[in-house]
Enzyme design. Structure first.
Site, mmCIF file in Angstrom:
data_model
loop_
_atom_site.group_PDB
_atom_site.id
_atom_site.type_symbol
_atom_site.label_atom_id
_atom_site.label_comp_id
_atom_site.label_asym_id
_atom_site.label_seq_id
_atom_site.Cartn_x
_atom_site.Cartn_y
_atom_site.Cartn_z
ATOM 1 N N LYS A 189 34.881 46.135 49.422
ATOM 2 C CA LYS A 189 34.279 46.022 48.324
ATOM 3 C C LYS A 189 34.791 47.287 47.512
ATOM 4 O O LYS A 189 34.965 48.423 48.151
ATOM 5 C CB LYS A 189 32.476 46.108 48.465
ATOM 6 C CG LYS A 189 32.001 45.855 46.945
ATOM 7 C CD LYS A 189 31.574 44.166 46.965
ATOM 8 C CE LYS A 189 30.481 43.927 46.028
ATOM 9 N NZ LYS A 189 30.717 44.010 44.712
ATOM 10 N N CYS B 62 38.217 44.626 36.833
ATOM 11 C CA CYS B 62 36.738 44.045 36.954
ATOM 12 C C CYS B 62 36.461 43.715 35.524
ATOM 13 O O CYS B 62 36.431 44.533 34.597
ATOM 14 C CB CYS B 62 35.865 45.146 37.349
ATOM 15 S SG CYS B 62 34.218 44.635 37.457
ATOM 16 N N LYS C 279 45.447 45.168 41.537
ATOM 17 C CA LYS C 279 44.670 43.743 41.346
ATOM 18 C C LYS C 279 44.703 43.620 39.780
ATOM 19 O O LYS C 279 44.032 44.520 39.240
ATOM 20 C CB LYS C 279 43.309 44.017 41.882
ATOM 21 C CG LYS C 279 42.686 42.682 41.916
ATOM 22 C CD LYS C 279 41.232 42.494 42.893
ATOM 23 C CE LYS C 279 40.730 41.048 42.740
ATOM 24 N NZ LYS C 279 39.374 41.223 43.658
#
Length: 652
Positions: A203, A300, A338
């Site tokens: 995470k 995110c 990412k």
């Protein structure tokens, strides 16, 4: 389950008479007329005893012998000698091992007389199987664990190698946990490794000054698949932030996990704002802890962007390039950026990461969205008494097309640049799609949320099977699915006499169909069947070498291009198999109100027919409930589009 069955039986007006045992069947004119029962009671020892003085006689035309049947045929019992039998005519056995009075003879299910439900009968069979395994191994001096763990069924498919080498790392298989809820703690990652996952991405964690606290509720079921729950559920939406745990916790966890699982790949996911010092500090901490690689969370879609992190960095190629350069200068281990799908052109961001010396990218993070509102207009999830919400991240099957596009686009633009795929991977088949589009390894989250860590067993076995099938030269197969045989509602069609008769499968038409098929079957001989067989026999040996995972990576990329590269001279049209058609009219409805009015529907026979107006749009195939009932075949006449008004004609 048994309770539900009882309730359903009551709804069907079934009557239950407990504590009765069958005593005598009465016949009248050679047919069953009644049955007499005797009363059964439980004595002080807890055993059932029969009271033959208390009887009950019921009228009956039929008697169905189901659960509770005994073994009373003396010939059969004699054949089972020297087994001992109890008073109910069932073998005496040890209920803990399901072994009979004869060593090496086990039984389970109804014949054991122990189970009262189907579930218990299945468990008895498993218990018997386990102790059979222990007994056989003991005969050869082999020790067996006290904890039941049956060996899996073994085939040559199990020998298929699905390991992957990427950026100097050896992945035992390409399946890993995405940096999300399945990696909330090190204990969860530990259990995942024990279950068979090849790698995990922690995470996302940050420096202490950027620590977060989540709101609740924050993870909800998606509405894209209707009211489906479990594995069939199509999506989730979350407004969960990065890890609430500290960087110190995660660095310690990385060290412990790498010590206990040296053959597993562990990637540390980190996030900072646009600050060289922060990225350098956090990257070095993770590397020093023993992480195999880093994943830079630049994507995110909620919460973190407001802090100048995540999406706020990942949508700007300049920021991505610089962050990658900072991390590259600070560390020696591989790292992957990412990426977010919430950009106009994800390839530009991937190029920036490559220019910043990233070893690869992860494509993609969740897609920003608002899943839905309740009937009163409140958003869901709604936080606090005010029921406020924010745009969250959509994940799961719903975003698979977006993720496939991102992976294939990056693979086309940056050949050989490593891609870790995530977004809607829920099976071996979908895994193959991502590998074929250019991904090297696969990250999974929503499928685990739908079930648990054990799904990896299906993925591993399924991928091995798909690679094995690739080597067998099978024609017409779609993955593990063989060509669809011609059938009518599941029943294979073996006669051809109905072809051309235009007979649907309902009412008096169905009776005529059945009569014609029956007459045709009377004429069929074994020689005729063998002579008319058109399908090739399945190969029993590997024709080509079994491909490696790396051989699959990117094999489809050359087939994906611009619209201008598509050939509009090679047209197709729909062809409906009337024998397989169930006469539902779905193809007619969609073609009539959403397509080109190229399908007619007979009001009496309910047979659909494709006209010359078919443009090959494929809407009918997309809504047909019967697989391969409609197929797209090459058009035999030139395709001339209907322009409405001829080209060059003046308009008033």
């Amino acid at each position: 389950m048994f309770h539900l069955q009882m309730e359903l039986a009551r709804e069907e007006k079934c009557e239950f008479l407990p504590f009765l045992g069958p005593h005598e069947v009465h016949l009248k004119n050679g047919r069953v007329s009644a049955i007499t029962f005797f009363r059964t009671e439980v004595n002080e020892e807890g055993e059932f005893v029969e009271d033959y003085e208390q009887t009950m006689k019921l009228r009956a035309n039929y008697i169905i012998c189901a659960f509770g049947s005994g073994l009373y045929d003396e010939d059969v019992k004699a054949a089972l000698a020297p087994l001992n039998f109890n008073k109910y005519g069932l073998p005496d056995l040890n209920v803990k091992t399901m072994e009979t009075t004869v060593p090496g003879i086990f039984c389970g299910g109804d014949i054991a007389g122990v189970a009262e439900t189907t579930v218990e009968a299945v468990n008895d069979g498993k218990t018997a199987a386990w102790h059979m395994h222990k007994y056989i191994q003991a005969q050869h001096g082999k020790e067996v664990s006290r904890i039941p763990e049956l060996p899996k069924f073994y085939t040559p498919i199990d020998e298929v190698d699905i390991s992957v080498e990427l950026c100097g790392m050896k992945f035992v298989n390409p399946f890993g946990l995405a940096s999300a809820t399945p990696c909330t703690s090190s204990a969860m990652i530990r259990r995942a490794f024990e279950a068979g996952w090849g790698f995990a991405v922690t995470k996302t964690f940050s420096l202490d000054k950027d620590i977060v606290t989540n709101v609740s509720p924050r993870i909800i079921r998606g509405s894209t698949s209707g009211h489906n729950y479990g594995p069939g559920q199509g999506a989730f939406l979350n407004i969960e932030l990065i890890s609430e745990k500290t960087a110190a916790y995660w660095c310690q966890s990385v060290s412990e996990l790498k010590k206990d699982f040296p053959d597993k790949i562990l990637i540390a996911s980190i996030m900072c704002s646009y600050n060289s010092k922060d990225w350098t500090e956090l990257a070095k901490m993770a590397e020093l802890a023993g992480a195999d690689a880093l994943e830079l969370n630049l994507s995110c879609p909620h919460g973190m962007g407001e802090r100048g992190m995540g999406l706020a960095c990942g949508q700007d190629p300049v920021l991505v390039r610089n962050i990658c350069r900072w991390v590259r200068e600070a560390t020696k281990i591989p790292f992957f950026a990412k990426l977010t799908p919430n950009v106009t052109n994800i390839v530009d961001i991937a190029k920036a990461a490559q220019e910043g010396n990233a070893d690869g990218v992860t494509a993609t993070n969740t897609l920003s969205g608002l899943m839905g509102l309740k009937g009163n207009g409140d958003p869901w999830p709604g936080v606090g008494n005010e029921k406020r919400t924010t745009y969250g991240g959509v994940s799961g099957n719903a975003i698979r097309p977006v993720a496939l596009r991102a992976v294939s686009a990056i693979a086309r633009a940056l050949p050989g640049f490593p891609i870790l795929a995530t977004g809607g991977i829920d099976s071996a088949e979908s895994s193959m799609q991502f590998l074929s589009c250019g991904a090297s390894v696969l990250q999974i989250c929503s499928a685990i949320q739908n079930q648990d860590f054990t799904v990896v067993d299906d993925y591993i076995t399924g991928l091995k099977a798909l690679l094995y099938l690739e080597s067998m030269g099978l024609k017409g197969w779609d993955g593990q699915s063989p060509p669809t045989p011609r059938h009518q509602k599941g029943k294979i069609l073996t006669a051809k006499s109905v072809l051309g008769k235009h007979l649907p499968s309902f009412g008096h038409y169905q009776k005529e169909r059945q009569d014609l098929i029956s007459e045709e079957k009377k004429k069929v001989t074994l020689e005729m069947i063998e002579r008319n067989m058109t399908s090739e026999p399945r190969p029993i040996a590997i024709q080509n070498g079994i491909p490696k995972v790396q051989d699959i990576v990117g094999k489809t990329v050359h087939k994906i291009g611009t619209y201008g590269q598509l050939d509009n001279s090679q047209q197709v049209v729909a062809l409906i198999d009337e024998e397989m058609c169930i006469n539902c009219g779905k193809c007619y409805m969609t073609c009539n109100d959403s397509g080109y009015q190229a399908i007619t529907f007979d009001s009496e026979t309910h047979l659909a027919h494709v006209t010359e107006d078919c443009t090959g749009c494929t809407l009918c195939v997309s809504v047909c409930p019967i697989i391969d009932c409609i197929q797209m075949v090459p058009r035999t006449t030139p395709y001339i589009p209907k322009r409405g008004i001829s080209l060059g004609q003046a308009v008033c």
